[in-house]
Design an enzyme around this catalytic site. Structure first.
Site, PDB file in Angstrom:
ATOM      1  CG  PHE A 138       6.300  32.424 -10.771  1.00  9.54           C
ATOM      2  CD1 PHE A 138       7.039  31.218 -10.056  1.00  9.54           C
ATOM      3  CD2 PHE A 138       6.905  33.552 -10.842  1.00  9.54           C
ATOM      4  CE1 PHE A 138       8.387  31.204  -9.582  1.00  9.54           C
ATOM      5  CE2 PHE A 138       8.260  33.765 -10.471  1.00  9.54           C
ATOM      6  CZ  PHE A 138       8.698  32.723  -9.597  1.00  9.54           C
ATOM      7  CG  ASP A 223       2.030  38.996 -10.920  1.00  5.07           C
ATOM      8  OD1 ASP A 223       2.775  39.736 -11.747  1.00  5.07           O
ATOM      9  OD2 ASP A 223       2.751  38.051 -10.168  1.00  5.07           O
ATOM     10  CE  LYS A 252       8.838  37.822 -15.668  1.00  2.00           C
ATOM     11  NZ  LYS A 252      10.184  37.405 -15.556  1.00  2.00           N
TER      12      LYS A 252
HETATM   13  C1  LIG Z   1       3.735  36.785 -13.036  1.00  5.52           C
HETATM   14  C2  LIG Z   1       5.158  36.880 -12.391  1.00  5.52           C
HETATM   15  N1  LIG Z   1       5.008  37.480 -11.181  1.00  5.52           N
HETATM   16  C3  LIG Z   1       6.220  37.848 -10.497  1.00  5.52           C
HETATM   17  C4  LIG Z   1       7.438  37.296 -11.062  1.00  5.52           C
HETATM   18  C5  LIG Z   1       8.736  37.392 -10.076  1.00  5.52           C
HETATM   19  O1  LIG Z   1       9.608  38.276 -10.943  1.00  5.52           O
HETATM   20  P1  LIG Z   1      10.917  38.726 -10.214  1.00  5.52           P
HETATM   21  O2  LIG Z   1      11.822  37.596 -10.854  1.00  5.52           O
HETATM   22  O3  LIG Z   1      11.332  40.065 -11.027  1.00  5.52           O
HETATM   23  O4  LIG Z   1      11.042  38.879  -8.882  1.00  5.52           O
HETATM   24  C6  LIG Z   1       7.484  36.558 -12.301  1.00  5.52           C
HETATM   25  C7  LIG Z   1       8.741  36.201 -12.790  1.00  5.52           C
HETATM   26  O5  LIG Z   1       8.810  35.450 -13.800  1.00  5.52           O
HETATM   27  C8  LIG Z   1       6.140  36.487 -12.977  1.00  5.52           C
HETATM   28  O6  LIG Z   1       6.341  35.897 -14.196  1.00  5.52           O
END
Ligand SMILES: Cc1ncc(COP(=O)(O)O)c(C=O)c1O
Length: 398
Positions: A138, A223, A252
């Site tokens: 994700f 990420d 986050k």
């Molecule tokens: C690993 C990871 N990358 C990217 C995101 C996306 O972040 P945002 O919702 O702040 O755009 C998330 C959100 O859950 C995530 O867990």
């Protein structure tokens, strides 16, 4: 305004893209939140791994008050001290040389993907633009990041997706090796897959990816939007692996709930982001960077990653003992305070039952309950959550 009317307005006025729990939260303090009916809950969701210091941490609230009364926003055409201090602190506590600020996780990944394309074209070869990501990952909801996300359910209906992405199974070095070719600009992975079901890769996976990138010249992008900021028991999730990425994305928990994203990278990669090549109106305002500085200073100063490691080990040990007596639990996995409990049936009804009993938890994929308590959770609060889980999962097994 009464709760029933607000709920009706919610279903009437919002776009219907969220599946929300039927409670209206009004206040939070530490690990606890309260709903509009006065019911108290233990919050083991932390806004999906955001409020690592708990709700309304006094240092964070103080920084918000002070920053709001000093300088809320100016453009990135000017310098501001909090943004500079935060970039310096992130660099001094990570592998990185430079930092770009934005507003969310998806935007941080967008920055990393744009960086990878420009780096590929300018430093490797004109046709090196492709990014290899993994199944079940994700990475966000923008068109590029939803394309990078290796889960068709998030992509359905938004086609055509972006060109220049490939996916291989997670935790499979051979598959990654086979996928790398003369077009590869970068590999993008989560050090632990969070949304995909809390999957911790084998110890040799991240070092293996590092080696593949070193051999091919491709950038290694981690990420760390969910795994960063102490969640896994180290400040950054990659620290468990013994290797470092070339690029890391954060969001986050970085400002404990005030929206922020960041893309950290090595000097050699940063150099392609020449003046005017990328930007963001709100990225790294003096307001949010002041709050992030207060958050990061507290997290490091109070050794909260170490605390997360200890509490997480104890909680996972307890959950594994529960697994031994509960046939519904198929697996307990995770690191620090990012924990997945895989069930033999859909996790959503169990999540609902936990909420009814005063514990807010998350799901991750269809059958996994995900726990992401604040790193400041008290042992008594963890014990209470465990009691609720034992009771709810006991009834589910009965
Ligand atoms: C690993 C990871 N990358 C990217 C995101 C996306 O972040 P945002 O919702 O702040 O755009 C998330 C959100 O859950 C995530 O867990």
């Amino acid at each position: 305004m009464d709760t029933k009317t607000l709920m009706e307005w919610s279903s009437r006025y919002h776009t219907p893209n969220y599946g929300r729990s039927p409670i209206l939260l009004v206040r939070g303090e530490g690990t606890r939140v309260w709903d509009s009916e006065g019911r108290e809950y233990l919050d083991f969701t932390t806004g999906i791994a955001v409020t690592a210091l708990g709700h309304c941490h006094p240092v964070v609230t103080g920084a918000i008050r002070e920053a709001a009364a000093t300088l809320l926003h100016v453009s990135n055409i000017f310098h501001t001290a909090p943004q500079i201090h935060l970039a310096k602190m992130l660099v001094e506590h990570s592998f990185a040389d430079r930092v770009f600020f934005c507003n969310s996780g998806a935007e941080a990944n967008e920055a990393a993907l744009k960086l990878a394309r420009k780096y590929g074209k300018e430093k490797l070869a004109s046709d090196r633009y492709e990014v290899i990501a993994t199944h079940n990952s994700f990475h966000g909801r923008t068109l590029a990041t939803v394309t990078a996300t290796g889960q068709p359910k998030y992509q359905h209906g938004f086609e055509p997706l972006m060109p220049g992405f490939k996916h291989v199974p997670y935790n499979d070095l051979r598959a990654m090796e086979r996928a790398i070719d003369s077009h590869t600009a970068a590999i993008l992975v989560e050090p632990i897959q969070g949304e995909g079901g809390v999957h911790v890769p084998d110890d040799d996976y991240l070092p293996g990816l590092r080696k593949l990138c070193d051999e091919s010249g491709a950038l290694l992008i981690f990420d760390e939007i969910q795994t960063g900021m102490g969640r896994t028991g180290r400040l950054w999730g990659y620290e468990h692996s013994g290797v470092e990425p070339d690029v890391m994305t954060l969001a986050k928990a970085l400002a404990n709930g005030v929206p922020i994203g960041a893309m950290l990278c090595r000097e050699s990669a940063a150099s392609v982001l020449t003046a005017g090549s990328h930007g963001s109106t709100f990225g790294g305002t003096p307001f949010v960077t002041s709050v992030a500085l207060a958050t990061l200073t507290t997290l490091i100063g109070e050794k909260l990653p170490e605390r997360a490691a200890r509490l997480g080990r104890e909680l996972m040990d307890s959950l594994r003992r529960l697994q031994a007596s509960n046939p519904r639990i198929k697996d307990v996995r995770g690191r620090g305070l990012l924990i997945g409990i895989e069930l033999d049936k859909p996790a959503a009804p169990v999540m609902d039952a936990c909420r009814e009993s005063g514990l807010l938890v998350l799901t991750a994929g269809e059958k996994v309950l995900r726990l992401a308590p604040p790193l400041v959770a008290q042992p008594t609060e963890i014990a209470r959550a465990l009691d609720i889980l034992t009771d709810v999962l006991g009834k589910a097994a009965g």
